[in-house]
Design an enzyme around this catalytic site. Structure first.
Site, PDB file in Angstrom:
ATOM      1  N   HIS A 123       0.826  -1.205   0.000  1.00  0.00           N
ATOM      2  CA  HIS A 123       0.000   0.000   0.000  1.00  0.00           C
ATOM      3  C   HIS A 123       0.859   1.253   0.000  1.00  0.00           C
ATOM      4  CE1 HIS A 123      -3.376   2.655   0.837  1.00  0.00           C
ATOM      5  NE2 HIS A 123      -4.154   1.636   0.523  1.00  0.00           N
ATOM      6  N   HIS A 124       0.399   2.252  -0.759  1.00  0.00           N
ATOM      7  CA  HIS A 124       1.138   3.508  -0.878  1.00  0.00           C
ATOM      8  C   HIS A 124       1.210   4.252   0.460  1.00  0.00           C
ATOM      9  CE1 HIS A 124       3.207   6.520  -3.036  1.00  0.00           C
ATOM     10  NE2 HIS A 124       2.558   6.441  -4.179  1.00  0.00           N
ATOM     11  N   SER A 125       0.348   3.928   1.398  1.00  0.00           N
ATOM     12  CA  SER A 125       0.430   4.551   2.721  1.00  0.00           C
ATOM     13  C   SER A 125       1.682   4.113   3.472  1.00  0.00           C
ATOM     14  CB  SER A 125      -0.809   4.204   3.553  1.00  0.00           C
ATOM     15  OG  SER A 125      -0.938   2.803   3.705  1.00  0.00           O
TER      16      SER A 125
END
Length: 478
Positions: free
Chosen positions: A138-140
């Site tokens: 995930h880009h988070s």
């Protein structure tokens, strides 16, 4: 535990029924000279050995009650690596078209937020006895630079691997309860008025320097400066409408291409520009060809969003997002490839100057200021009203991520190429990302399946445009 920044959390708010917030990549491997066969069990073993080096891989999200503050990464007491490492097989000999179709399907699936936000797939059955590893996270948790650092943890400089620290049993820390999280959020809320004054003062100092960037945008929206075609704009204006700036579906297509870095450098040296300028000119030419085929070429430049890493030496080795962005005009309306490159060079100089005027961390501070509950509601309103495809701030993202310049290995198998697979959102249904590795630039294109059904044709145009630029570079010396 580790709290997400506002920018990290914004990639969670980004997700809808049609938009996923993870980034990925496909590593093409040659396992013929590996000390051990490349199997699911071997890949799982290697990853399990290195999990302590990347703590976020064993952490999951813990939300603050009522969305009062950003979520936290906490240890997953029920972590199960076999859930995250999987295998699929193509019918031998698997073609690139079969590989990209499988990757597109895997990339379209959202990650399970109740578990650590990553998955890895071993893909066997490729032609010439090759294999592929598709990973998504995930880009988070990562940006492009930290994703490259994550790859260096998983890859080795020799087929025999490397010496790792002694393995310690995983003892997950006990996560905080709702009362503790609420108290921490209340403390941050009490500090918010002070943060408001500080951020406002920074914005007041920055706004005058952003005037040159804002004026073309406002003028374009008001219809000013039209008709004076003698001046080719190099500053970003309003993004024109294109077939890929529309609402997206949950379906994806991907395409891969590789080009010789020496050819790119030859063009760079001949024109006195940067490698990234040549890449942008290749993209401009490829998009021009594709838009002409669709009879949808705008009369004004496209606008490209270019992520910029603001990761300082102190934050090396840490994950999360340390990025800013710049907007640059992409002269798709210009026919001559050499002229396009010159305009791209001027446009990126303007974009870099405007981006440099923004203090590092200001974007993160602003995004961190709003509570997640408010951010999520605002995101739902934006997506529901269709604002992002009615007035897109830019047409597409073009990202250049550095990679290793020496041969590297995964599970003893030599890495031949690594193709990034990034994010598309409503209003921006096309993304072009590339990674440099061992004398080549590896392009990964991802798009909404319905908006750009022939993305492989678009990828082929990138190679054709480099050929034209190489010829243009050789012309002055002829």
């Amino acid at each position: 535990m580790q709290q997400l920044t506002g920018l990290d959390a914004s990639f969670l708010a980004l997700e809808t029924a049609n938009t996923t917030g993870h980034v990925g990549g496909v590593s093409i491997l040659d396992p013929r000279e590996a000390p051990e066969p490349l199997t699911l069990a071997r890949l799982t073993e290697v990853l399990e050995e290195r999990l302590p080096l990347v703590p976020v891989l064993r952490r999951k999200l813990k939300n603050v009650p009522f969305g009062l503050d950003q979520p936290y990464w906490v240890d997953d007491a029920d972590f199960d690596i076999e859930y995250h490492v999987r295998e699929i097989a193509l019918p031998r000999p698997g073609s690139e078209a079969q590989l990209t179709e499988q990757v597109a399907r895997l990339h379209a699936r959202p990650l399970d937020r109740s578990r650590p936000l990553w998955e890895i797939y071993l893909i066997t059955g490729l032609a010439r006895r090759r294999a592929a590893v598709y990973s998504k996270i995930h880009h988070s948790a990562i940006d492009g630079a930290s994703g490259a650092e994550l790859l260096t943890v998983l890859l080795d400089l020799s087929p025999g691997g490397r010496e790792l620290p002694p393995r310690q049993p995983f003892r997950p820390a006990r996560p905080p309860g709702p009362v503790m999280l609420t108290m921490l959020a209340a403390a941050r809320l009490a500090w918010r008025p002070v943060e408001t004054v500080r951020i406002t003062n920074q914005l007041i100092r920055v706004l005058p320097t952003l005037g040159p960037a804002v004026r073309p945008l406002v003028g374009g929206m008001l219809g000013l400066n039209r008709g004076d075609g003698g001046v080719i704009p190099t500053a970003p204006g309003r993004a024109p409408a294109t077939p890929f700036n529309r609402p997206i579906t949950q379906h994806r297509r991907v395409a891969f291409r590789s080009v010789d870095l020496d050819q790119v450098k030859a063009v760079k040296n001949a024109f006195g520009v940067s490698v990234n300028d040549v890449v942008m000119a290749m993209c401009a030419g490829a998009l021009r060809r594709w838009l002409c085929d669709q009879q949808a070429l705008p009369a004004v430049p496209l606008i490209a969003m270019i992520p910029v890493s603001v990761r300082d030496p102190a934050s090396r080795g840490t994950l999360g997002n340390k990025v800013s962005a710049m907007l640059a005009a992409l002269p798709t309306q210009v026919d001559d490839p050499g002229r396009r490159l010159q305009i791209v060079h001027a446009a990126t100089k303007i974009a870099k100057a405007q981006q440099a005027a923004i203090p590092q961390g200001l974007v993160d501070q602003i995004s961190d200021f709003s509570p997640p509950a408010l951010t999520a509601r605002a995101a739902r309103v934006v997506f529901a009203t269709g604002l992002l495809h009615r007035l897109p701030p830019f047409n597409l993202t073009i990202s250049n991520v550095p990679g290793p310049n020496v041969p590297v290995y995964l599970c003893g198998a030599r890495l031949l190429a690594h193709y990034p697979v990034s994010v598309v959102t409503d209003g921006q249904g096309l993304n072009i990302t590339l990674v440099g590795y061992l004398g080549q630039l590896h392009f990964g294109l991802v798009c909404c399946r319905e908006l750009v059904p022939d993305v492989d044709t678009l990828a082929g145009f990138l190679v054709a445009e480099l050929d034209l630029l190489v010829k243009a570079a050789a012309r002055p010396s002829a």
